[in-house]
Design a protein around this motif. Structure first.
Motif, short mmCIF file in Angstrom:
data_model
loop_
_atom_site.label_atom_id
_atom_site.label_comp_id
_atom_site.label_asym_id
_atom_site.label_seq_id
_atom_site.Cartn_x
_atom_site.Cartn_y
_atom_site.Cartn_z
N LEU A 67 0.01 39.00 -1.91
CA LEU A 67 -0.64 38.18 -0.88
C LEU A 67 -0.86 36.76 -1.39
CD1 LEU A 67 -3.33 40.66 0.50
CD2 LEU A 67 -1.20 39.96 1.61
N PRO A 68 -0.74 35.76 -0.49
CA PRO A 68 -1.00 34.37 -0.89
C PRO A 68 -2.49 34.12 -1.11
CG PRO A 68 -0.58 34.51 1.47
CD PRO A 68 -0.35 35.89 0.92
N LEU A 69 -2.80 33.40 -2.18
CA LEU A 69 -4.19 33.04 -2.49
C LEU A 69 -4.45 31.55 -2.28
CD1 LEU A 69 -4.72 35.11 -5.77
CD2 LEU A 69 -5.27 35.76 -3.42
N ALA A 70 -3.41 30.75 -2.34
CA ALA A 70 -3.53 29.30 -2.10
C ALA A 70 -2.15 28.77 -1.72
CB ALA A 70 -4.07 28.59 -3.33
N ILE A 71 -2.12 27.79 -0.83
CA ILE A 71 -0.83 27.20 -0.43
C ILE A 71 -0.96 25.68 -0.34
CG2 ILE A 71 -0.23 29.25 0.91
CD1 ILE A 71 -0.51 27.43 3.43
N GLU A 72 0.17 25.02 -0.33
CA GLU A 72 0.24 23.58 -0.12
C GLU A 72 1.57 23.25 0.53
OE1 GLU A 72 -1.04 20.65 0.76
OE2 GLU A 72 -2.42 20.98 -0.93
N ILE A 73 1.58 22.25 1.39
CA ILE A 73 2.82 21.78 2.04
C ILE A 73 3.10 20.37 1.56
CG2 ILE A 73 3.88 21.08 4.22
CD1 ILE A 73 3.86 23.95 4.23
N THR A 74 4.34 20.11 1.16
CA THR A 74 4.75 18.76 0.75
C THR A 74 6.12 18.45 1.36
OG1 THR A 74 5.94 19.51 -1.24
CG2 THR A 74 3.58 19.05 -1.47
N PRO A 75 6.51 17.19 1.37
CA PRO A 75 7.90 16.87 1.73
C PRO A 75 8.85 17.59 0.78
CG PRO A 75 6.57 14.88 1.75
CD PRO A 75 5.70 15.96 1.19
N LYS A 93 1.35 22.44 8.03
CA LYS A 93 0.43 23.16 7.15
C LYS A 93 -0.44 24.14 7.94
CE LYS A 93 -2.91 22.56 3.43
NZ LYS A 93 -3.61 21.60 2.54
N THR A 94 -0.90 23.71 9.12
CA THR A 94 -1.70 24.60 9.97
C THR A 94 -0.90 25.84 10.35
OG1 THR A 94 -2.94 22.73 10.86
CG2 THR A 94 -3.00 24.77 12.12
N PHE A 95 0.37 25.62 10.69
CA PHE A 95 1.24 26.73 11.08
C PHE A 95 1.42 27.71 9.91
CE2 PHE A 95 5.62 28.43 11.80
CZ PHE A 95 5.35 29.11 12.98
N ALA A 96 1.63 27.15 8.71
CA ALA A 96 1.80 28.00 7.53
C ALA A 96 0.51 28.76 7.21
CB ALA A 96 2.22 27.14 6.34
N SER A 113 7.11 21.14 -10.06
CA SER A 113 6.28 21.21 -11.27
C SER A 113 4.89 20.60 -11.09
CB SER A 113 6.99 20.53 -12.44
OG SER A 113 7.20 19.15 -12.17
N ILE A 114 4.77 19.55 -10.26
CA ILE A 114 3.49 18.86 -10.14
C ILE A 114 2.53 19.57 -9.18
CG2 ILE A 114 4.53 16.63 -10.70
CD1 ILE A 114 4.38 15.93 -7.72
N LEU A 115 2.98 20.65 -8.54
CA LEU A 115 2.12 21.36 -7.59
C LEU A 115 1.40 22.55 -8.22
CD1 LEU A 115 1.55 20.77 -4.56
CD2 LEU A 115 3.50 19.53 -5.50
N ALA A 116 1.77 22.93 -9.42
CA ALA A 116 1.13 24.10 -10.05
C ALA A 116 -0.36 23.85 -10.28
CB ALA A 116 1.83 24.43 -11.37
N PHE A 147 16.39 19.50 5.30
CA PHE A 147 15.52 18.38 5.69
C PHE A 147 14.20 18.96 6.18
CE2 PHE A 147 13.85 15.26 8.75
CZ PHE A 147 13.81 14.14 7.94
N GLY A 148 13.12 18.58 5.53
CA GLY A 148 11.84 19.10 5.98
C GLY A 148 10.80 19.14 4.90
N TRP A 149 10.29 20.36 4.67
CA TRP A 149 9.13 20.54 3.81
C TRP A 149 9.36 21.59 2.73
CZ3 TRP A 149 6.27 16.80 5.85
CH2 TRP A 149 6.33 16.57 7.22
N LYS A 150 8.42 21.65 1.81
CA LYS A 150 8.34 22.75 0.86
C LYS A 150 6.99 23.42 1.05
CE LYS A 150 11.20 21.55 -3.17
NZ LYS A 150 11.14 21.12 -4.59
N LEU A 151 7.01 24.74 1.11
CA LEU A 151 5.79 25.52 1.12
C LEU A 151 5.57 26.05 -0.29
CD1 LEU A 151 3.42 27.06 2.41
CD2 LEU A 151 5.06 28.83 3.10
N HIS A 152 4.51 25.57 -0.95
CA HIS A 152 4.18 25.99 -2.31
C HIS A 152 3.10 27.06 -2.22
CE1 HIS A 152 6.23 22.34 -3.87
NE2 HIS A 152 5.76 21.80 -2.75
N ILE A 153 3.35 28.19 -2.87
CA ILE A 153 2.45 29.34 -2.74
C ILE A 153 2.00 29.84 -4.11
CG2 ILE A 153 2.22 31.71 -1.89
CD1 ILE A 153 4.31 31.13 0.17
N LEU A 154 0.73 30.13 -4.22
CA LEU A 154 0.18 30.87 -5.36
C LEU A 154 -0.19 32.24 -4.84
CD1 LEU A 154 -2.40 29.64 -8.00
CD2 LEU A 154 -2.63 31.88 -6.93
N ALA A 155 0.41 33.28 -5.40
CA ALA A 155 0.21 34.64 -4.88
C ALA A 155 -0.23 35.60 -5.97
CB ALA A 155 1.50 35.15 -4.24
N ASP A 156 -0.92 36.63 -5.55
CA ASP A 156 -1.32 37.73 -6.44
C ASP A 156 -0.13 38.68 -6.59
OD1 ASP A 156 -3.03 39.63 -7.81
OD2 ASP A 156 -2.98 40.79 -5.95
#
Length: 275
Positions: free
Chosen positions: A63-71, A248-251, A77-80, A49-58
């Motif tokens: 290292l992470p280059l972009a992130i997003e938080i969703t339920p 998201k701020t925490f991540a 698939s829709i976060l790429a 129960f919570g969130w998903k941390l979506h990460i685009l990394a090199d």
């Protein structure tokens, strides 16, 4: 440190600070925590129960280059595309991206189209069978084209946007009972050319299931290391505040810490040693 030639996208689970609720009492507003489910490396279902941390990394620096938080209920698939748009917005043409690597959860047409049309890069995405019991018509389990007798055609190189496949009987790979004349009257044998840019999901360059394709796909493990460092060393999965904005701020703070720490370590290693 950051190369940007190969990038990977993946998601990881984050438990929310809020107490779990039954599905009947949840708000499906895209901002409230929700129930999520995904499979671990052994194929077992994991629920949280919570969130998903979506990460685009090199893939080079991990290292992470972009992130997003969703339920947690949001489909990966829709976060790429949103992550790739962030990469383009933040870094412009800084990186010459050649391969975008993802697991089968991102196997949808929109992702292939965006990567090839907007990034001019090659999607390296695992195929999702989606419950089908047989491969697509004209292809085998490796997603390689087959002849009318069911033999796998032999890959014979690339010509522009076209992948070339030839008769396995003519090339001595199989002993077809009908010979090469069954499919073609030419001594060259049957030859199939496929525009891989118009058949993005099934075909790619390098071709699916080849050693080169698999070698690139294996780079996806680097984003798993990024996820592991964020959660095990920086405690990203220990959110102590309610709400998606605070999560998201925490991540983001943890990602900044990871990048800053990596820079510090590499700068220290590059300094000349004084006796």
């Amino acid at each position: 440190m950051i190369d940007g030639t190969n990038i990977a996208i993946d998601s990881t689970k984050l438990n929310s600070f809020e107490k779990p609720k039954p599905k009947s009492k949840l708000k499906d507003d895209g901002k409230s925590p929700n129930w999520g489910k995904k499979k671990d490396t052994d194929g077992n279902d994991i629920k949280w129960f919570g969130w998903k941390l979506h990460i685009l990394a090199d893939c080079k620096s991990e290292l992470p280059l972009a992130i997003e938080i969703t339920p947690a209920s949001v489909n990966d698939s829709i976060l790429a595309i949103p992550l790739l748009k962030k990469l383009k917005e933040f870094y412009g043409n800084t990186f010459n991206v050649k391969h975008c690597i993802m697991d089968s959860g991102y196997d949808i047409k929109e992702n292939y189209d965006y990567i090839m049309n907007e990034f001019h890069a090659q999607p390296i995405i695992a195929y999702n069978k989606r419950g089908s019991f047989a491969p697509p018509e004209g292809l085998n389990e490796r997603l390689h084209p087959i002849c009318s007798m069911g033999y796998e055609l032999v890959y014979w190189g690339k010509d522009g946007d076209y992948l070339k496949f030839r008769c396995p009987h003519v090339l001595g790979k199989v002993d077809c009972p009908h010979g090469s004349s069954w499919c073609s009257s030419s001594n060259y044998g049957y030859c199939l050319k496929i525009n891989y840019k118009k058949n993005k999901r099934y075909f790619s360059f390098p071709i699916r299931s080849s050693d080169e394709w698999q070698e690139i796909y294996n780079l996806r493990t680097y984003i798993e290391r990024c996820n592991s460092r964020l959660k095990e060393y920086l405690n990203t999965d220990n959110i102590r505040s309610a709400g998606i904005k605070k999560a998201k701020t925490f991540a983001l703070l943890n990602c900044i810490t990871l990048v800053a720490g990596t820079i510090a370590v590499n700068v220290n290693k590059s300094l000349p040693k004084v006796a």
